[in-house]
Design an enzyme around this catalytic site. Sequence first.
Site, PDB file in Angstrom:
ATOM      1  N   GLU A  83     123.309  95.742  -1.464  1.00  0.00           N
ATOM      2  CA  GLU A  83     124.688  95.759  -0.964  1.00  0.00           C
ATOM      3  C   GLU A  83     125.678  96.172  -2.047  1.00  0.00           C
ATOM      4  O   GLU A  83     125.761  95.523  -3.096  1.00  0.00           O
ATOM      5  CB  GLU A  83     125.059  94.378  -0.408  1.00  0.00           C
ATOM      6  CG  GLU A  83     126.428  94.394   0.255  1.00  0.00           C
ATOM      7  CD  GLU A  83     126.790  93.083   0.941  1.00  0.00           C
ATOM      8  OE1 GLU A  83     125.903  92.283   1.252  1.00  0.00           O
ATOM      9  OE2 GLU A  83     128.006  92.880   1.150  1.00  0.00           O
ATOM     10  N   LYS A 262     127.481  83.245   3.469  1.00  0.00           N
ATOM     11  CA  LYS A 262     126.744  84.511   3.311  1.00  0.00           C
ATOM     12  C   LYS A 262     127.134  85.145   1.983  1.00  0.00           C
ATOM     13  O   LYS A 262     126.304  85.667   1.253  1.00  0.00           O
ATOM     14  CB  LYS A 262     127.051  85.443   4.491  1.00  0.00           C
ATOM     15  CG  LYS A 262     126.175  86.694   4.543  1.00  0.00           C
ATOM     16  CD  LYS A 262     126.720  87.860   3.734  1.00  0.00           C
ATOM     17  CE  LYS A 262     125.847  89.102   3.861  1.00  0.00           C
ATOM     18  NZ  LYS A 262     126.352  90.212   3.038  1.00  0.00           N
ATOM     19  N   ASP A 278     111.192  82.618  -3.591  1.00  0.00           N
ATOM     20  CA  ASP A 278     111.186  82.699  -2.133  1.00  0.00           C
ATOM     21  C   ASP A 278     112.625  82.555  -1.620  1.00  0.00           C
ATOM     22  O   ASP A 278     113.150  81.448  -1.515  1.00  0.00           O
ATOM     23  CB  ASP A 278     110.282  81.577  -1.602  1.00  0.00           C
ATOM     24  CG  ASP A 278     110.103  81.631  -0.098  1.00  0.00           C
ATOM     25  OD1 ASP A 278     110.970  82.173   0.601  1.00  0.00           O
ATOM     26  OD2 ASP A 278     109.090  81.100   0.386  1.00  0.00           O
ATOM     27  N   HIS A 377     135.520  97.698  -1.648  1.00  0.00           N
ATOM     28  CA  HIS A 377     134.354  98.203  -0.926  1.00  0.00           C
ATOM     29  C   HIS A 377     134.412  99.692  -0.655  1.00  0.00           C
ATOM     30  O   HIS A 377     133.391 100.361  -0.610  1.00  0.00           O
ATOM     31  CB  HIS A 377     134.239  97.486   0.428  1.00  0.00           C
ATOM     32  CG  HIS A 377     133.436  96.227   0.358  1.00  0.00           C
ATOM     33  ND1 HIS A 377     132.222  96.107   0.956  1.00  0.00           N
ATOM     34  CD2 HIS A 377     133.675  95.048  -0.250  1.00  0.00           C
ATOM     35  CE1 HIS A 377     131.759  94.894   0.730  1.00  0.00           C
ATOM     36  NE2 HIS A 377     132.622  94.230   0.006  1.00  0.00           N
TER      37      HIS A 377
HETATM   38  P1  NDP Z   1     101.447  78.232  -6.246  1.00  0.00           P
HETATM   39  O1  NDP Z   1     100.541  78.034  -5.097  1.00  0.00           O
HETATM   40  O2  NDP Z   1     101.395  79.514  -6.968  1.00  0.00           O
HETATM   41  O3  NDP Z   1     101.203  76.994  -7.229  1.00  0.00           O
HETATM   42  C1  NDP Z   1     101.762  76.903  -8.497  1.00  0.00           C
HETATM   43  C2  NDP Z   1     100.832  77.491  -9.524  1.00  0.00           C
HETATM   44  O4  NDP Z   1     101.461  77.530 -10.783  1.00  0.00           O
HETATM   45  C3  NDP Z   1      99.576  76.692  -9.665  1.00  0.00           C
HETATM   46  O5  NDP Z   1      98.487  77.565  -9.620  1.00  0.00           O
HETATM   47  C4  NDP Z   1      99.681  76.077 -11.039  1.00  0.00           C
HETATM   48  O6  NDP Z   1      98.472  76.081 -11.701  1.00  0.00           O
HETATM   49  C5  NDP Z   1     100.565  77.048 -11.768  1.00  0.00           C
HETATM   50  N1  NDP Z   1     101.325  76.429 -12.859  1.00  0.00           N
HETATM   51  C6  NDP Z   1     101.277  76.814 -14.146  1.00  0.00           C
HETATM   52  N2  NDP Z   1     102.104  76.083 -14.894  1.00  0.00           N
HETATM   53  C7  NDP Z   1     102.679  75.187 -14.080  1.00  0.00           C
HETATM   54  C8  NDP Z   1     103.637  74.147 -14.278  1.00  0.00           C
HETATM   55  N3  NDP Z   1     104.144  73.895 -15.490  1.00  0.00           N
HETATM   56  N4  NDP Z   1     104.045  73.446 -13.217  1.00  0.00           N
HETATM   57  C9  NDP Z   1     103.565  73.711 -11.978  1.00  0.00           C
HETATM   58  N5  NDP Z   1     102.637  74.655 -11.728  1.00  0.00           N
HETATM   59  C10 NDP Z   1     102.182  75.397 -12.769  1.00  0.00           C
HETATM   60  O7  NDP Z   1     102.946  78.040  -5.858  1.00  0.00           O
HETATM   61  P2  NDP Z   1     103.700  76.919  -5.055  1.00  0.00           P
HETATM   62  O8  NDP Z   1     102.857  75.747  -4.693  1.00  0.00           O
HETATM   63  O9  NDP Z   1     104.906  76.667  -5.836  1.00  0.00           O
HETATM   64  O10 NDP Z   1     104.035  77.669  -3.703  1.00  0.00           O
HETATM   65  C11 NDP Z   1     104.978  78.698  -3.693  1.00  0.00           C
HETATM   66  C12 NDP Z   1     104.537  79.795  -2.764  1.00  0.00           C
HETATM   67  O11 NDP Z   1     104.305  79.271  -1.466  1.00  0.00           O
HETATM   68  C13 NDP Z   1     105.586  80.844  -2.616  1.00  0.00           C
HETATM   69  O12 NDP Z   1     104.966  82.100  -2.676  1.00  0.00           O
HETATM   70  C14 NDP Z   1     106.147  80.577  -1.223  1.00  0.00           C
HETATM   71  O13 NDP Z   1     106.680  81.750  -0.675  1.00  0.00           O
HETATM   72  C15 NDP Z   1     104.936  80.094  -0.475  1.00  0.00           C
HETATM   73  N6  NDP Z   1     105.104  79.277   0.709  1.00  0.00           N
HETATM   74  C16 NDP Z   1     106.287  78.787   1.148  1.00  0.00           C
HETATM   75  C17 NDP Z   1     106.389  77.982   2.257  1.00  0.00           C
HETATM   76  C18 NDP Z   1     107.713  77.432   2.648  1.00  0.00           C
HETATM   77  O14 NDP Z   1     108.683  77.687   1.978  1.00  0.00           O
HETATM   78  N7  NDP Z   1     107.832  76.658   3.724  1.00  0.00           N
HETATM   79  C19 NDP Z   1     105.192  77.637   3.031  1.00  0.00           C
HETATM   80  C20 NDP Z   1     103.980  78.161   2.474  1.00  0.00           C
HETATM   81  C21 NDP Z   1     103.946  78.954   1.364  1.00  0.00           C
HETATM   82  P3  NDP Z   1      97.447  74.846 -11.593  1.00  0.00           P
HETATM   83  O15 NDP Z   1      96.846  74.921 -10.228  1.00  0.00           O
HETATM   84  O16 NDP Z   1      96.502  75.101 -12.692  1.00  0.00           O
HETATM   85  O17 NDP Z   1      98.242  73.610 -11.788  1.00  0.00           O
END
Ligand code: NDP
Length: 423
Positions: A83, A262, A278, A377
Amino acid sequence: KIKKLNWLGFQKKERLERIQMLKENGFLSDEFEQILKKNENLPLETSNQMAENGIGTFALPFSIAPNFIVDGKDYAVPMVTEEPSVVAGCSYAAKIIGKSGGFTTEILNRKMIGQVALYEILDFDNAISMVLENKNKLLKIANDAYPSIVARGGGAIDIEVRNIDEFLVVYLIADVKEAMGANILNTMLEAIKTPLENITNGKSLMAILSNYATESLVKAKCEVNIKLLSSSMEKSIETAKKIELASKFAKLDVYRATTHNKGIFNGIDAVVIATGNDWRAIEAGGNAFAAKNGKYEGLTTWTFDESENKLKGELTLPMPIASVGGSIGLNPSVKAAFNILGNPNAKTLASIITSVGLAQNFAAIKALVTTGIQHGHMKLQARSLALLAGAKGKEIDIAVERLLESGKSINLENVKEILEKIK
Ligand code: NDP
Protein backbone atom coordinates in the site's frame (compact mmCIF):
# COMPACT_ATOMS: atom_id res chain seq x y z
CA LYS A 1 24.69 7.31 22.22
CA ILE A 2 28.10 7.50 20.62
CA LYS A 3 27.32 7.48 16.94
CA LYS A 4 24.86 9.89 15.40
CA LEU A 5 22.64 8.28 12.81
CA ASN A 6 22.42 9.80 9.38
CA TRP A 7 19.19 9.28 7.44
CA LEU A 8 19.49 12.48 5.41
CA GLY A 9 17.60 12.20 2.15
CA PHE A 10 16.91 8.48 2.69
CA GLN A 11 13.61 8.56 0.83
CA LYS A 12 15.17 10.20 -2.23
CA LYS A 13 18.06 7.74 -2.52
CA GLU A 14 18.36 4.81 -4.90
CA ARG A 15 17.72 1.31 -3.53
CA LEU A 16 21.44 0.42 -3.27
CA GLU A 17 22.23 3.74 -1.62
CA ARG A 18 19.56 3.05 0.99
CA ILE A 19 21.12 -0.33 1.71
CA GLN A 20 24.45 1.47 2.03
CA MET A 21 22.94 3.94 4.51
CA LEU A 22 21.52 1.09 6.57
CA LYS A 23 25.00 -0.39 6.62
CA GLU A 24 26.71 2.89 7.51
CA ASN A 25 24.25 3.47 10.32
CA GLY A 26 25.16 0.07 11.75
CA PHE A 27 21.91 -1.74 11.00
CA LEU A 28 23.22 -4.36 8.59
CA SER A 29 25.85 -7.09 8.63
CA ASP A 30 28.06 -7.85 5.60
CA GLU A 31 26.17 -11.08 4.94
CA PHE A 32 22.76 -9.45 4.80
CA GLU A 33 24.07 -6.44 2.89
CA GLN A 34 24.87 -8.88 0.06
CA ILE A 35 21.52 -10.64 0.38
CA LEU A 36 19.68 -7.33 0.12
CA LYS A 37 21.84 -6.00 -2.70
CA LYS A 38 21.13 -9.14 -4.74
CA ASN A 39 17.48 -8.90 -3.69
CA GLU A 40 17.77 -12.55 -2.73
CA ASN A 41 14.39 -14.06 -2.06
CA LEU A 42 12.72 -17.20 -0.82
CA PRO A 43 14.19 -20.08 -2.86
CA LEU A 44 11.67 -22.15 -4.81
CA GLU A 45 12.84 -25.38 -3.18
CA THR A 46 12.03 -23.89 0.23
CA SER A 47 8.75 -22.32 -0.80
CA ASN A 48 7.62 -25.65 -2.24
CA GLN A 49 8.07 -27.22 1.18
CA MET A 50 6.22 -24.43 3.00
CA ALA A 51 2.80 -24.51 1.36
CA GLU A 52 0.91 -26.93 -0.83
CA ASN A 53 0.34 -26.79 -4.60
CA GLY A 54 2.98 -24.11 -5.22
CA ILE A 55 3.46 -22.60 -8.65
CA GLY A 56 6.07 -19.99 -7.72
CA THR A 57 6.95 -17.30 -5.22
CA PHE A 58 5.10 -13.99 -4.90
CA ALA A 59 6.91 -10.70 -4.34
CA LEU A 60 5.95 -7.56 -2.39
CA PRO A 61 7.82 -4.28 -1.76
CA PHE A 62 10.35 -4.48 1.09
CA SER A 63 10.96 -1.05 2.71
CA ILE A 64 12.52 0.65 5.70
CA ALA A 65 10.98 3.14 8.13
CA PRO A 66 13.98 4.84 9.76
CA ASN A 67 14.19 6.97 12.92
CA PHE A 68 12.38 4.69 15.36
CA ILE A 69 13.36 4.97 19.01
CA VAL A 70 11.81 2.25 21.17
CA ASP A 71 12.72 2.08 24.86
CA GLY A 72 15.75 4.26 24.23
CA LYS A 73 17.15 2.17 21.38
CA ASP A 74 17.39 3.19 17.71
CA TYR A 75 15.78 1.04 15.04
CA ALA A 76 15.35 1.03 11.29
CA VAL A 77 12.11 -0.87 10.87
CA PRO A 78 11.66 -3.28 7.93
CA MET A 79 8.18 -3.17 6.42
CA VAL A 80 6.55 -5.28 3.74
CA THR A 81 3.45 -3.70 2.25
CA GLU A 82 1.91 -3.09 -1.14
CA GLU A 83 0.00 0.00 0.00
CA PRO A 84 1.42 3.38 -1.01
CA SER A 85 2.05 5.96 1.75
CA VAL A 86 2.12 3.47 4.65
CA VAL A 87 5.92 3.54 4.91
CA ALA A 88 6.01 7.31 4.33
CA GLY A 89 3.42 7.92 7.07
CA CYS A 90 5.19 5.60 9.48
CA SER A 91 8.59 7.20 8.84
CA TYR A 92 7.15 10.68 9.32
CA ALA A 93 5.56 9.67 12.63
CA ALA A 94 8.72 7.92 13.83
CA LYS A 95 10.72 11.08 13.17
CA ILE A 96 8.37 13.41 15.08
CA ILE A 97 7.88 10.96 17.94
CA GLY A 98 11.62 10.24 17.99
CA LYS A 99 12.31 13.97 18.45
CA SER A 100 9.98 13.83 21.46
CA GLY A 101 11.88 10.94 23.07
CA GLY A 102 10.46 7.99 21.16
CA PHE A 103 8.27 5.16 22.37
CA THR A 104 8.24 3.43 25.73
CA THR A 105 6.74 -0.02 26.01
CA GLU A 106 5.70 -2.48 28.62
CA ILE A 107 5.32 -6.23 28.18
CA LEU A 108 2.30 -6.89 30.39
CA ASN A 109 2.72 -10.67 30.12
CA ARG A 110 3.75 -13.29 27.58
CA LYS A 111 1.83 -16.54 27.74
CA MET A 112 -0.30 -18.34 25.18
CA ILE A 113 -3.76 -19.76 25.74
CA GLY A 114 -5.31 -22.81 24.13
CA GLN A 115 -8.62 -24.50 24.71
CA VAL A 116 -10.36 -27.85 24.72
CA ALA A 117 -14.12 -27.61 24.26
CA LEU A 118 -16.11 -30.45 25.83
CA TYR A 119 -19.82 -31.20 25.43
CA GLU A 120 -22.43 -33.71 26.59
CA ILE A 121 -21.40 -33.00 30.16
CA LEU A 122 -23.98 -34.35 32.59
CA ASP A 123 -22.80 -32.68 35.77
CA PHE A 124 -20.94 -29.41 35.20
CA ASP A 125 -20.10 -28.75 38.86
CA ASN A 126 -18.58 -32.16 39.21
CA ALA A 127 -16.73 -31.91 35.89
CA ILE A 128 -15.23 -28.54 36.84
CA SER A 129 -14.01 -29.76 40.22
CA MET A 130 -12.59 -32.91 38.62
CA VAL A 131 -10.58 -30.86 36.12
CA LEU A 132 -9.24 -28.62 38.87
CA GLU A 133 -8.44 -31.61 41.09
CA ASN A 134 -6.46 -33.17 38.26
CA LYS A 135 -4.74 -29.94 37.24
CA ASN A 136 -1.18 -31.04 38.01
CA LYS A 137 -1.69 -34.39 36.32
CA LEU A 138 -3.04 -32.63 33.19
CA LEU A 139 -0.19 -30.11 33.18
CA LYS A 140 2.27 -32.99 33.34
CA ILE A 141 0.59 -34.74 30.39
CA ALA A 142 0.74 -31.48 28.43
CA ASN A 143 4.42 -30.95 29.23
CA ASP A 144 5.34 -34.56 28.50
CA ALA A 145 3.82 -34.07 25.05
CA TYR A 146 6.28 -31.22 24.27
CA PRO A 147 9.36 -31.75 26.45
CA SER A 148 11.66 -29.49 24.41
CA ILE A 149 9.78 -26.34 25.46
CA VAL A 150 10.09 -27.43 29.10
CA ALA A 151 13.82 -27.91 28.54
CA ARG A 152 13.91 -24.31 27.29
CA GLY A 153 12.41 -23.13 30.59
CA GLY A 154 8.82 -22.88 29.34
CA GLY A 155 5.85 -25.21 29.16
CA ALA A 156 2.27 -25.52 30.38
CA ILE A 157 1.77 -23.61 33.61
CA ASP A 158 -1.91 -23.33 34.37
CA ILE A 159 -5.37 -24.65 33.63
CA GLU A 160 -8.66 -22.79 33.95
CA VAL A 161 -12.12 -24.12 33.34
CA ARG A 162 -15.41 -22.47 32.51
CA ASN A 163 -18.95 -23.53 31.72
CA ILE A 164 -20.27 -21.64 28.70
CA ASP A 165 -23.78 -22.70 27.84
CA GLU A 166 -23.67 -26.39 26.86
CA PHE A 167 -19.87 -26.43 26.73
CA LEU A 168 -17.24 -27.04 29.31
CA VAL A 169 -14.17 -25.13 28.18
CA VAL A 170 -10.75 -26.01 29.52
CA TYR A 171 -8.09 -23.35 28.96
CA LEU A 172 -4.44 -24.32 28.98
CA ILE A 173 -1.93 -21.52 29.59
CA ALA A 174 1.66 -22.03 28.50
CA ASP A 175 4.94 -20.21 28.36
CA VAL A 176 6.15 -20.73 24.78
CA LYS A 177 9.37 -18.71 25.16
CA GLU A 178 10.58 -17.34 21.81
CA ALA A 179 7.92 -19.10 19.71
CA MET A 180 4.40 -18.00 18.77
CA GLY A 181 3.33 -21.32 20.19
CA ALA A 182 0.52 -22.52 17.93
CA ASN A 183 2.04 -25.92 17.25
CA ILE A 184 3.41 -26.21 20.77
CA LEU A 185 -0.01 -25.59 22.30
CA ASN A 186 -1.93 -27.64 19.77
CA THR A 187 0.28 -30.62 20.55
CA MET A 188 -0.26 -30.18 24.28
CA LEU A 189 -4.01 -29.69 23.89
CA GLU A 190 -4.43 -32.79 21.80
CA ALA A 191 -2.54 -34.73 24.46
CA ILE A 192 -4.94 -33.70 27.24
CA LYS A 193 -8.09 -34.21 25.12
CA THR A 194 -8.74 -37.86 25.96
CA PRO A 195 -7.73 -37.54 29.63
CA LEU A 196 -10.20 -34.63 29.86
CA GLU A 197 -12.97 -36.74 28.34
CA ASN A 198 -12.28 -39.43 30.90
CA ILE A 199 -12.19 -37.02 33.84
CA THR A 200 -15.35 -35.13 32.86
CA ASN A 201 -17.36 -37.97 31.36
CA GLY A 202 -17.92 -35.70 28.38
CA LYS A 203 -16.92 -35.61 24.74
CA SER A 204 -14.30 -33.31 23.30
CA LEU A 205 -15.32 -31.21 20.32
CA MET A 206 -11.95 -29.65 19.53
CA ALA A 207 -8.55 -28.74 20.94
CA ILE A 208 -6.85 -25.63 19.55
CA LEU A 209 -4.79 -22.56 20.35
CA SER A 210 -6.73 -19.33 20.87
CA ASN A 211 -5.66 -16.29 18.89
CA TYR A 212 -7.28 -14.09 21.53
CA ALA A 213 -3.90 -13.75 23.20
CA THR A 214 -4.98 -11.77 26.26
CA GLU A 215 -2.00 -13.16 28.18
CA SER A 216 0.44 -11.62 25.66
CA LEU A 217 -0.40 -7.95 25.97
CA VAL A 218 2.02 -5.19 25.06
CA LYS A 219 1.53 -1.51 25.77
CA ALA A 220 3.29 1.20 23.74
CA LYS A 221 3.22 4.85 24.72
CA CYS A 222 4.58 8.10 23.35
CA GLU A 223 4.46 11.79 24.15
CA VAL A 224 4.63 14.19 21.27
CA ASN A 225 5.91 17.68 21.88
CA ILE A 226 3.10 19.58 20.16
CA LYS A 227 5.51 22.20 18.81
CA LEU A 228 6.41 19.53 16.26
CA LEU A 229 2.86 19.32 14.95
CA SER A 230 2.96 22.59 13.04
CA SER A 231 5.04 25.72 12.56
CA SER A 232 2.55 27.86 14.48
CA MET A 233 1.69 27.20 18.13
CA GLU A 234 -1.95 28.04 17.52
CA LYS A 235 -2.19 25.46 14.76
CA SER A 236 -0.29 22.91 16.88
CA ILE A 237 -2.77 23.24 19.74
CA GLU A 238 -5.67 22.91 17.32
CA THR A 239 -4.15 19.78 15.76
CA ALA A 240 -3.45 18.21 19.15
CA LYS A 241 -7.06 18.81 20.19
CA LYS A 242 -8.32 17.33 16.95
CA ILE A 243 -6.15 14.22 17.33
CA GLU A 244 -7.63 13.73 20.80
CA LEU A 245 -11.10 14.12 19.30
CA ALA A 246 -10.28 11.66 16.53
CA SER A 247 -9.31 9.01 19.08
CA LYS A 248 -12.51 9.70 21.02
CA PHE A 249 -14.57 9.44 17.84
CA ALA A 250 -12.99 6.07 17.02
CA LYS A 251 -14.11 4.75 20.43
CA LEU A 252 -17.70 5.73 19.71
CA ASP A 253 -18.47 4.97 16.06
CA VAL A 254 -17.83 1.45 14.82
CA TYR A 255 -17.61 2.61 11.19
CA ARG A 256 -14.70 4.84 12.14
CA ALA A 257 -13.23 2.37 14.66
CA THR A 258 -12.83 -0.28 11.96
CA THR A 259 -10.93 2.09 9.66
CA HIS A 260 -8.95 3.55 12.55
CA ASN A 261 -7.77 0.05 13.49
CA LYS A 262 -7.14 -0.90 9.86
CA GLY A 263 -4.72 2.00 9.78
CA ILE A 264 -2.95 0.65 12.87
CA PHE A 265 -2.61 -2.74 11.17
CA ASN A 266 -1.22 -1.07 8.04
CA GLY A 267 1.94 -0.62 10.07
CA ILE A 268 1.73 -3.68 12.28
CA ASP A 269 1.09 -6.17 9.46
CA ALA A 270 3.95 -4.76 7.41
CA VAL A 271 6.46 -5.56 10.17
CA VAL A 272 4.77 -8.83 11.10
CA ILE A 273 5.08 -9.97 7.48
CA ALA A 274 8.67 -8.71 7.17
CA THR A 275 9.61 -10.72 10.26
CA GLY A 276 7.95 -13.92 9.02
CA ASN A 277 5.24 -13.93 11.65
CA ASP A 278 1.58 -14.93 11.36
CA TRP A 279 -0.23 -11.69 10.50
CA ARG A 280 -3.70 -13.30 10.51
CA ALA A 281 -3.09 -14.31 14.12
CA ILE A 282 -2.04 -10.78 15.10
CA GLU A 283 -4.97 -9.17 13.26
CA ALA A 284 -7.55 -11.58 14.65
CA GLY A 285 -6.29 -11.08 18.21
CA GLY A 286 -6.09 -7.30 17.82
CA ASN A 287 -9.57 -6.98 16.38
CA ALA A 288 -11.10 -9.19 19.07
CA PHE A 289 -9.28 -7.11 21.70
CA ALA A 290 -10.85 -3.98 20.18
CA ALA A 291 -14.23 -5.37 21.28
CA LYS A 292 -13.13 -6.20 24.84
CA ASN A 293 -15.44 -3.56 26.34
CA GLY A 294 -18.52 -5.09 24.76
CA LYS A 295 -18.40 -3.05 21.59
CA TYR A 296 -15.80 -2.64 18.87
CA GLU A 297 -13.61 0.42 19.54
CA GLY A 298 -10.56 2.22 18.22
CA LEU A 299 -7.47 0.67 19.79
CA THR A 300 -5.40 3.78 20.44
CA THR A 301 -6.00 6.57 22.94
CA TRP A 302 -4.66 10.10 22.37
CA THR A 303 -4.96 12.85 24.93
CA PHE A 304 -3.79 16.43 24.74
CA ASP A 305 -2.12 17.49 27.98
CA GLU A 306 -2.43 21.28 27.87
CA SER A 307 -0.34 21.85 30.99
CA GLU A 308 2.67 20.10 29.43
CA ASN A 309 1.86 20.92 25.81
CA LYS A 310 2.16 17.25 25.00
CA LEU A 311 0.05 14.93 22.99
CA LYS A 312 0.08 11.55 24.73
CA GLY A 313 -0.64 8.37 22.82
CA GLU A 314 -1.16 4.81 23.98
CA LEU A 315 -1.82 1.45 22.34
CA THR A 316 -2.29 -1.90 24.08
CA LEU A 317 -2.57 -5.04 21.96
CA PRO A 318 -2.18 -8.80 22.13
CA MET A 319 1.20 -9.29 20.43
CA PRO A 320 2.10 -13.00 20.43
CA ILE A 321 4.99 -12.51 18.07
CA ALA A 322 7.86 -14.96 17.64
CA SER A 323 11.59 -14.74 16.98
CA VAL A 324 11.82 -18.45 16.09
CA GLY A 325 9.61 -21.13 14.60
CA GLY A 326 7.11 -21.11 11.77
CA SER A 327 8.76 -19.83 8.57
CA ILE A 328 11.11 -17.42 10.35
CA GLY A 329 14.37 -19.27 9.73
CA LEU A 330 13.51 -20.24 6.18
CA ASN A 331 13.17 -16.97 4.30
CA PRO A 332 16.36 -14.94 3.59
CA SER A 333 14.33 -11.69 3.47
CA VAL A 334 12.95 -12.46 6.93
CA LYS A 335 16.44 -13.16 8.20
CA ALA A 336 17.57 -9.84 6.72
CA ALA A 337 14.69 -8.09 8.51
CA PHE A 338 15.81 -9.62 11.81
CA ASN A 339 19.38 -8.56 11.09
CA ILE A 340 18.28 -4.96 10.43
CA LEU A 341 16.39 -4.95 13.74
CA GLY A 342 19.47 -6.23 15.59
CA ASN A 343 18.07 -9.77 16.02
CA PRO A 344 15.51 -8.86 18.69
CA ASN A 345 14.01 -11.48 20.97
CA ALA A 346 10.25 -12.05 20.88
CA LYS A 347 9.49 -9.48 23.59
CA THR A 348 11.59 -6.74 22.01
CA LEU A 349 10.07 -7.45 18.60
CA ALA A 350 6.59 -7.25 20.14
CA SER A 351 7.52 -3.85 21.61
CA ILE A 352 8.80 -2.57 18.27
CA ILE A 353 5.70 -3.76 16.39
CA THR A 354 3.26 -2.24 18.89
CA SER A 355 5.18 1.05 18.63
CA VAL A 356 4.88 0.90 14.85
CA GLY A 357 1.10 0.50 15.24
CA LEU A 358 0.97 3.62 17.39
CA ALA A 359 3.18 5.54 14.94
CA GLN A 360 1.05 4.52 11.97
CA ASN A 361 -2.10 5.62 13.77
CA PHE A 362 -0.53 8.98 14.63
CA ALA A 363 0.39 9.56 10.99
CA ALA A 364 -3.07 8.60 9.75
CA ILE A 365 -5.15 10.66 12.16
CA LYS A 366 -2.85 13.67 11.96
CA ALA A 367 -3.28 13.66 8.19
CA LEU A 368 -7.03 13.12 8.52
CA VAL A 369 -7.60 16.06 10.86
CA THR A 370 -5.32 18.44 8.96
CA THR A 371 -4.64 18.16 5.21
CA GLY A 372 -6.83 15.10 4.67
CA ILE A 373 -5.61 11.72 3.60
CA GLN A 374 -5.70 12.27 -0.16
CA HIS A 375 -3.11 15.02 -0.14
CA GLY A 376 -0.30 12.54 0.49
CA HIS A 377 -1.98 9.68 -1.30
CA MET A 378 -2.51 11.39 -4.65
CA LYS A 379 1.16 11.65 -5.53
CA LEU A 380 1.70 8.00 -4.72
CA GLN A 381 -1.50 7.06 -6.53
CA ALA A 382 -0.24 9.00 -9.56
CA ARG A 383 3.04 7.07 -9.39
CA SER A 384 1.24 3.73 -9.36
CA LEU A 385 -0.85 4.84 -12.33
CA ALA A 386 2.23 6.05 -14.22
CA LEU A 387 3.84 2.64 -13.70
CA LEU A 388 0.65 0.95 -14.81
CA ALA A 389 0.58 3.13 -17.94
CA GLY A 390 4.07 1.91 -18.81
CA ALA A 391 6.23 4.86 -17.67
CA LYS A 392 9.88 3.97 -17.16
CA GLY A 393 12.82 5.66 -15.36
CA LYS A 394 12.68 9.46 -15.48
CA GLU A 395 9.31 9.39 -17.28
CA ILE A 396 7.66 8.35 -13.99
CA ASP A 397 8.54 11.54 -12.10
CA ILE A 398 7.81 13.76 -15.09
CA ALA A 399 4.42 12.15 -15.70
CA VAL A 400 3.48 12.43 -12.01
CA GLU A 401 4.53 16.07 -11.86
CA ARG A 402 2.64 17.01 -15.03
CA LEU A 403 -0.47 15.18 -13.97
CA LEU A 404 -0.56 16.87 -10.56
CA GLU A 405 0.15 20.27 -12.14
CA SER A 406 -2.59 19.79 -14.74
CA GLY A 407 -5.27 19.73 -12.06
CA LYS A 408 -6.93 16.90 -14.01
CA SER A 409 -8.36 13.83 -12.31
CA ILE A 410 -5.77 11.29 -11.20
CA ASN A 411 -6.79 8.43 -13.46
CA LEU A 412 -5.19 6.03 -15.91
CA GLU A 413 -6.57 7.72 -18.99
CA ASN A 414 -5.06 11.09 -18.07
CA VAL A 415 -1.72 9.54 -17.17
CA LYS A 416 -1.62 7.72 -20.49
CA GLU A 417 -2.32 10.95 -22.36
CA ILE A 418 0.50 12.77 -20.58
CA LEU A 419 2.84 9.86 -21.07
CA GLU A 420 2.22 9.79 -24.80
CA LYS A 421 3.24 13.46 -24.99
CA ILE A 422 6.44 12.75 -23.03
CA LYS A 423 7.36 9.75 -25.21
P1 NDP B 1 6.93 -24.12 15.67
O1 NDP B 1 6.04 -25.28 15.46
O2 NDP B 1 7.91 -23.79 14.63
O3 NDP B 1 7.63 -24.34 17.09
C1 NDP B 1 8.65 -23.54 17.58
C2 NDP B 1 9.99 -24.10 17.19
O4 NDP B 1 11.02 -23.21 17.55
C3 NDP B 1 10.26 -25.41 17.86
O5 NDP B 1 10.70 -26.32 16.89
C4 NDP B 1 11.38 -25.11 18.82
O6 NDP B 1 12.32 -26.12 18.86
C5 NDP B 1 12.06 -23.93 18.18
N1 NDP B 1 12.74 -23.07 19.15
C6 NDP B 1 14.05 -22.76 19.12
N2 NDP B 1 14.37 -21.92 20.10
C7 NDP B 1 13.25 -21.70 20.81
C8 NDP B 1 12.95 -20.92 21.96
N3 NDP B 1 13.89 -20.20 22.58
N4 NDP B 1 11.68 -20.88 22.39
C9 NDP B 1 10.71 -21.58 21.76
N5 NDP B 1 10.93 -22.36 20.69
C10 NDP B 1 12.20 -22.44 20.20
O7 NDP B 1 6.13 -22.80 15.92
P2 NDP B 1 4.92 -22.45 16.86
O8 NDP B 1 4.53 -23.53 17.79
O9 NDP B 1 5.28 -21.16 17.44
O10 NDP B 1 3.74 -22.30 15.82
C11 NDP B 1 3.73 -21.22 14.93
C12 NDP B 1 3.22 -21.66 13.58
O11 NDP B 1 1.94 -22.26 13.72
C13 NDP B 1 3.05 -20.51 12.65
O12 NDP B 1 3.56 -20.88 11.40
C14 NDP B 1 1.54 -20.33 12.60
O13 NDP B 1 1.16 -19.74 11.39
C15 NDP B 1 1.04 -21.74 12.73
N6 NDP B 1 -0.30 -21.98 13.22
C16 NDP B 1 -1.13 -21.03 13.70
C17 NDP B 1 -2.39 -21.32 14.19
C18 NDP B 1 -3.22 -20.23 14.75
O14 NDP B 1 -2.79 -19.10 14.79
N7 NDP B 1 -4.44 -20.49 15.22
C19 NDP B 1 -2.88 -22.70 14.18
C20 NDP B 1 -1.92 -23.65 13.69
C21 NDP B 1 -0.69 -23.30 13.23
P3 NDP B 1 12.20 -27.34 19.91
O15 NDP B 1 11.09 -28.21 19.40
O16 NDP B 1 13.53 -27.96 19.85
O17 NDP B 1 11.89 -26.74 21.23
